[in-house]
Structure formats: C-alpha cells, structure tokens
Design an enzyme around this catalytic site. Sequence first.
Site, PDB file in Angstrom:
ATOM      1  N   LEU A  66       0.859  -1.179   0.000  1.00 22.54           N
ATOM      2  CA  LEU A  66       0.000   0.000   0.000  1.00 22.54           C
ATOM      3  C   LEU A  66       0.893   1.225   0.000  1.00 22.54           C
ATOM      4  CD1 LEU A  66      -2.683  -0.888   2.732  1.00 22.54           C
ATOM      5  CD2 LEU A  66      -2.981  -0.982   0.244  1.00 22.54           C
ATOM      6  N   ASP A  67       0.449   2.298  -0.655  1.00 18.60           N
ATOM      7  CA  ASP A  67       1.176   3.560  -0.592  1.00 18.60           C
ATOM      8  C   ASP A  67       1.378   3.968   0.866  1.00 18.60           C
ATOM      9  OD1 ASP A  67       1.109   3.674  -3.347  1.00 18.60           O
ATOM     10  OD2 ASP A  67      -0.491   5.179  -3.433  1.00 18.60           O
ATOM     11  N   MET A  68       2.470   4.666   1.129  1.00 20.53           N
ATOM     12  CA  MET A  68       2.753   5.112   2.489  1.00 20.53           C
ATOM     13  C   MET A  68       1.560   5.851   3.102  1.00 20.53           C
ATOM     14  SD  MET A  68       5.832   7.595   3.828  1.00 20.53           S
ATOM     15  CE  MET A  68       5.193   9.053   2.990  1.00 20.53           C
ATOM     16  N   ARG A 168      -5.673   6.901  -6.994  1.00 20.76           N
ATOM     17  CA  ARG A 168      -5.421   8.332  -6.843  1.00 20.76           C
ATOM     18  C   ARG A 168      -5.419   9.034  -8.195  1.00 20.76           C
ATOM     19  NH1 ARG A 168      -0.165   8.040  -2.980  1.00 20.76           N
ATOM     20  NH2 ARG A 168      -0.385  10.326  -2.987  1.00 20.76           N
TER      21      ARG A 168
END
Length: 222
Positions: A66-68, A168
């Site tokens: 997962l993205d930070m 996103r």
Amino acid sequence: MSPHTLEHYTPPPDEGLTLLYADEALLLLDKPSGLLSVPGRGEGFADCLIARAQRQFPDALVVHRLDMATSGILLLARGAAMQRALSLLFAGRAVRKRYVAVVAGHLPGEGRIMLPLGRDWPNRPRQKVDLLAGKPAHTDWRALHYDAANVCSRVELWPHTGRTHQLRAHMQALGHPILGDSLYAPSAALAAAPRLLLHASRLQLPHPLSGAPLDIHCPPPF
C-alpha cells in the site's frame, strides 16, 4: 521541498500490530497511514510495516504493498512457499480489494474508469493518463454519501488492476481528487484533510492452503 518526498519521513509510533487475521499461512494487518509497507531507500527509512511484523512473525514476507499515505488491509505471507502461492492468486486476479475514499466535489451514482496509466517522468513519482503508452487500468466506483457542507463525497473503489497510484490518478482524472492527496489533489483538496483519505477496507481471497474463502473487513478511521 515537495510534500510527497520522503525527506521528512516520520512514521507513526510503533504501538504494536493491528492483526485482522493470522494463521500458519498468512497475516492480514491494518497498516496505519504514514507508514511505509517496505523499507525505503537510504538511511532513516527502515521503519516499515514488514519490519514491525517480522519482529513478531520472523517468517513474514511481502505479497503486495500500500502507498505510504494509504491505510488499511495489507496481506503478508508466512514463508516463501506461501509468498509464491499468494502472489499467484494476485496474478490470477483471485484477490479482490475494496477501498473507501473521500473525494472532492459531488460524485453521485456509480461508474467505471478505464484509463491507461504511465509514469509522469518530469513529475516523479506521479503517474498520468497515457492513452498511447500507458498500461491498462480499470477502477469501478460507487458513491456512498455526499457531504454538502464540505462539498465532498465518500465513495467505494474497486481496482481490477494494480497500477501504481491507480486509484489516486483515476479519481483525479475523473475530476474528483482524493482529499489530502499531496501528489494529485489541488491545493484546496489537499488542505481539506490532514492525511490521504484512502483506506483499504475489504480484502477477499481463497485461502492458499484450504481454498476456503476469506473475507476481511477493516472500517476506515475517517
């Protein structure tokens, strides 16, 4: 300095793992926003979810990321054999993921986004819609609630492909960037939330040993 670089990486305090499911084959954890899934490059980026998990489960291995800035369900394998088995489930699209996000503006109904994505080299690590050279990317979405006072919408998102920053970039392309997104949101939408309002809320997959269906839920903290 760009707000989406890692120069100021300050991971959340290590208050122990939030285990959603654990057995001899796999772990399902709730990753907090602001924590890397895997170590970053260079000094100061070693603290991450896999490092924290391996202190309690030394055989834990990464299957996906997962993205930070994204929170929610992250799947880890117990050992190399299970890592291979789970990776094959991802490759065969047998793993279904659902996210909850809060986006700018009024977004009613439901829809499908089929826009190929590629790297935006001058603005790395951003991705961009690239109709000529981009890789296929497919996201379905459904509206949950409209907040008229704050002019934002809560939505469910289903990625059918796993491109970098897919949700996103797709929501930005739809004209409804995710609030708090330092990469894709304009200044007003960025300032509207203290973090990226994107959370991996549900994960479904067949168990790699038994084949029994697993359906894990994790409600968003926003």
